[in-house]
Design a protein around this motif. Structure first.
Motif: not given
Length: 215
Positions: A101, A155, A157, A164, A166, A168
């Protein structure tokens, strides 16, 4: 081989499970060791998740921020997934991957347990400091383990109430929202709070999305 084993165990942080005690030719042993990690490590967690397709980024982020969700990540992800030439891991619904990442790098082992409406996963994940060194160790220890594919996505988040969210974006695929919680009831609660009851919901991954969008 011994020095490589020591180095690899230091990366993975689960020396007691002896993941590296398999030779290249013994794929069954390798799969069994991955299952052992998932069943015995205190780093393994259960995930319940669903994907919601073609969401409006600005609209969803506003709704999440109005609920006081905390933004925890914004950047790119690059996944390298590994399998044997006979797709031995995929046949067992196991994902073995490294993830780079813009902030951190990870090693992930995941087993997918699907039901009719949602995805249930067992996932083991640790942060890795030197991703390139880890990749070299993987290739040295398991020469028959092939790099299956690389995926890159962007992404955004958020986190709220131990849930959570996310958002995308793959190339050529519209924004999608993945919601991950510890129960189906919690998923349903936030689908309602975000007014997403009528949106297209799926439990499948990138390969299915490519077919959906004819890529």
């Amino acid at each position: 081989m011994k020095d490589l084993n020591i180095g690899f165990s230091d990366y993975l942080e689960f020396k007691d499970l002896s993941l590296w005690a398999c030779f290249d030719s013994d794929k069954t042993c390798f799969v069994n060791k991955l299952n052992m990690v998932l069943e015995n490590s205190d780093k393994t967690k259960d995930e319940i998740e669903i994907k919601i397709l073609e969401v409006d980024l600005k609209e969803i982020t506003k709704k999440l921020e109005d609920l006081w969700a905390k933004r925890i990540f914004w950047g790119w992800l690059k996944d390298n997934r590994y399998d044997f030439d006979d797709k031995g891991l995929r046949k067992q619904n196991i994902i073995f991957r490294t993830r780079e990442t813009s902030s951190w790098d990870y090693l992930t082992i995941k087993k997918i347990i699907e039901n009719d409406e949602i995805i249930i996963n067992k996932e083991f994940e640790i942060e890795v400091k030197e991703i390139n060194d880890l990749l070299k160790e993987i290739k040295k220890l398991w020469m028959n383990l092939l790099e299956e594919k690389k995926l890159v996505k962007y992404r955004l988040s958020y986190e709220l109430d131990w849930v959570r969210f996310d958002l995308d974006r793959y190339d050529d695929i519209p924004w999608l929202l993945e919601i991950e919680a510890d129960s189906k009831e919690k998923l349903d609660e936030y689908i309602t709070k975000l007014w997403l009851e009528k949106n297209h919901k799926v439990k499948y991954g990138y390969r299915w999305l490519k077919d959906l969008y004819n890529l």
